[in-house]
Design a protein around this motif. Structure first.
Motif, PDB file in Angstrom:
ATOM      1  N   ILE A 201       0.837  -1.205   0.000  1.00 54.28           N
ATOM      2  CA  ILE A 201       0.000   0.000   0.000  1.00 54.28           C
ATOM      3  C   ILE A 201       0.869   1.251   0.000  1.00 54.28           C
ATOM      4  N   LEU A 202       1.902   1.271   0.838  1.00 49.14           N
ATOM      5  CA  LEU A 202       2.789   2.429   0.904  1.00 49.14           C
ATOM      6  C   LEU A 202       3.657   2.554  -0.352  1.00 49.14           C
ATOM      7  N   ALA A 203       4.017   1.412  -0.938  1.00 49.26           N
ATOM      8  CA  ALA A 203       4.836   1.443  -2.153  1.00 49.26           C
ATOM      9  C   ALA A 203       4.009   1.801  -3.382  1.00 49.26           C
ATOM     10  N   GLY A 204       2.706   1.570  -3.317  1.00 48.24           N
ATOM     11  CA  GLY A 204       1.835   1.855  -4.450  1.00 48.24           C
ATOM     12  C   GLY A 204       1.860   0.791  -5.525  1.00 48.24           C
ATOM     13  N   ARG A 205       2.341  -0.412  -5.187  1.00 49.97           N
ATOM     14  CA  ARG A 205       2.383  -1.492  -6.183  1.00 49.97           C
ATOM     15  C   ARG A 205       2.532  -2.838  -5.492  1.00 49.97           C
ATOM     16  N   ALA A 206       2.184  -3.894  -6.221  1.00 52.40           N
ATOM     17  CA  ALA A 206       2.362  -5.250  -5.709  1.00 52.40           C
ATOM     18  C   ALA A 206       3.839  -5.615  -5.703  1.00 52.40           C
ATOM     19  N   CYS A 207       4.228  -6.449  -4.757  1.00 50.98           N
ATOM     20  CA  CYS A 207       5.625  -6.890  -4.637  1.00 50.98           C
ATOM     21  C   CYS A 207       5.641  -8.400  -4.445  1.00 50.98           C
ATOM     22  N   PRO A 208       6.623  -9.101  -5.008  1.00 57.10           N
ATOM     23  CA  PRO A 208       6.623 -10.559  -4.949  1.00 57.10           C
ATOM     24  C   PRO A 208       6.995 -11.137  -3.596  1.00 57.10           C
ATOM     25  N   ASP A 209       7.697 -10.367  -2.774  1.00 54.29           N
ATOM     26  CA  ASP A 209       8.137 -10.900  -1.487  1.00 54.29           C
ATOM     27  C   ASP A 209       8.459  -9.747  -0.544  1.00 54.29           C
ATOM     28  N   ALA A 210       8.814 -10.099   0.697  1.00 52.85           N
ATOM     29  CA  ALA A 210       9.075  -9.083   1.715  1.00 52.85           C
ATOM     30  C   ALA A 210      10.262  -8.205   1.349  1.00 52.85           C
ATOM     31  N   ALA A 211      11.314  -8.778   0.774  1.00 52.69           N
ATOM     32  CA  ALA A 211      12.502  -7.996   0.432  1.00 52.69           C
ATOM     33  C   ALA A 211      12.156  -6.924  -0.595  1.00 52.69           C
ATOM     34  N   ALA A 212      11.432  -7.310  -1.651  1.00 56.50           N
ATOM     35  CA  ALA A 212      11.048  -6.337  -2.672  1.00 56.50           C
ATOM     36  C   ALA A 212      10.134  -5.266  -2.088  1.00 56.50           C
ATOM     37  N   ALA A 213       9.244  -5.667  -1.190  1.00 65.70           N
ATOM     38  CA  ALA A 213       8.329  -4.705  -0.574  1.00 65.70           C
ATOM     39  C   ALA A 213       9.074  -3.714   0.309  1.00 65.70           C
ATOM     40  N   PRO A 233       9.872 -15.565   4.126  1.00 66.11           N
ATOM     41  CA  PRO A 233      11.002 -14.786   4.645  1.00 66.11           C
ATOM     42  C   PRO A 233      10.628 -13.348   5.014  1.00 66.11           C
ATOM     43  N   VAL A 234      11.201 -12.866   6.106  1.00 65.13           N
ATOM     44  CA  VAL A 234      11.080 -11.474   6.524  1.00 65.13           C
ATOM     45  C   VAL A 234      12.291 -10.722   5.986  1.00 65.13           C
ATOM     46  N   ALA A 235      12.181  -9.389   5.931  1.00 60.96           N
ATOM     47  CA  ALA A 235      13.263  -8.594   5.337  1.00 60.96           C
ATOM     48  C   ALA A 235      13.474  -7.305   6.097  1.00 60.96           C
ATOM     49  N   CYS A 236      14.711  -6.820   6.041  1.00 62.67           N
ATOM     50  CA  CYS A 236      15.087  -5.515   6.587  1.00 62.67           C
ATOM     51  C   CYS A 236      15.855  -4.766   5.504  1.00 62.67           C
ATOM     52  N   ALA A 237      15.294  -3.638   5.045  1.00 65.19           N
ATOM     53  CA  ALA A 237      15.943  -2.821   4.021  1.00 65.19           C
ATOM     54  C   ALA A 237      16.212  -1.441   4.584  1.00 65.19           C
ATOM     55  N   MET A 238      17.315  -0.830   4.155  1.00 66.12           N
ATOM     56  CA  MET A 238      17.627   0.537   4.558  1.00 66.12           C
ATOM     57  C   MET A 238      18.467   1.193   3.478  1.00 66.12           C
TER      58      MET A 238
END
Length: 298
Positions: A201-213, A233-238
């Protein structure tokens, strides 16, 4: 356990919903309109309180800033929170509203539907932040922000000088409230804890997995984003760092409400203990899985 007779400052502020959770759970898959045997639990809840309770289990001193009525339900809720190690001295109690309630229905696959009656919190508005002008002035420690706060209040927090030095940890509370976090993203404030739908929702598009989101929300301007995706899988991006992932341990689902709150609390506690990014992410995934399985950690 926290000594609630101690009037010292807390370690962490959890700002948002503190209410009674009424959770009905059926042990099998439910169809729309189903009427089945199950269990109904009446427990202290709300995102801010759930996170605070989980933090107290990690031997931290959390306080909740929220609105709780002076009705019998409110008195019982405050007493229960204190028994669980949460500091309640800074609550807004004289709102004139009854204590808030959340009602959820779960089956063996997860959450079916829920209704959150948080009118007391919404009507209190920025009155819940009054302690930042007094006993909690000059706050520069972690603050957990709950998306049950109104859009106006969240926007105000993004530029509130009383929280300018705070380490903000932000959770939307539900996909329907994710868009309320836009002002905090625009202000490049906070570390965001989202599930994949909220991140999309915040990205404004569908994502295939947690990392992409997670990467998509960082691309929108967020400094750091953690995304969960059920058993996947869970993800942490920065910004400016590699995206980390880990796979939660497999468990049998006993409950789902509050899993994200346990994830946040475990991650924050790990970071406050000086653990590196990968270890903190692993601890968070393990804690959420333990909660889903029906256990409480640590």
């Amino acid at each position: 356990m926290t000594d609630l007779t101690d009037t010292g400052r807390p370690d962490i502020l959890c700002i948002g919903a503190m209410l009674w959770d009424v959770i009905g759970r059926a042990p099998r898959r439910m169809a729309p309109g189903a009427d089945v045997p199950g269990r109904i639990r009446h427990i202290p809840g709300g995102v801010a309180l759930n996170v605070a309770v989980a933090l107290a289990r990690w031997r931290l001193r959390p306080a909740v800033l929220s609105a709780v009525g002076r009705d019998p339900e409110g008195a019982a809720l405050v007493a229960a929170a204190e028994r669980l190690g949460v500091l309640t001295a800074h609550l807004a109690r004289d709102t004139g509203r009854p204590t808030d309630t959340y009602m959820g229905i779960e089956d063996s696959e997860g959450l079916i539907a829920a209704v959150a009656d948080v009118h007391g919190l919404e009507d209190a508005g920025d009155a819940i932040l009054t302690p930042l002008d007094g006993a909690l002035s000059g706050w520069a420690a972690p603050v957990v922000l709950d998306g049950n706060l109104t859009a106006d209040l969240l926007a105000g927090v993004a530029r509130d000088p009383r929280l300018a030095r705070a380490d903000l940890r932000v959770v939307p509370a539900s996909p329907g409230k994710a868009e309320r976090l836009e002002p905090l993203i625009a202000a490049r404030r906070g570390c965001f804890y989202l599930n994949r739908l909220e991140a999309e929702i915040l990205a404004g598009r569908a994502c295939p997995d947690a990392a992409a989101a997670a990467q998509a929300v960082v691309a929108r301007g967020a400094a750091r984003v953690l995304v969960t995706d059920g058993p996947r899988p869970v993800a942490c991006a920065m910004a400016g760092a590699p995206t980390l992932t880990c796979v939660p341990p497999p468990v049998t689902v006993a409950r789902v409400t509050g899993a994200g709150d346990c994830f946040l609390a475990a991650h924050l506690a790990a970071e406050l203990a000086g653990q590196p990014r990968d270890a903190a992410l692993r601890r968070a995934a393990d804690a959420a899985a333990a909660h889903v399985s029906g256990k409480d950690v640590p």
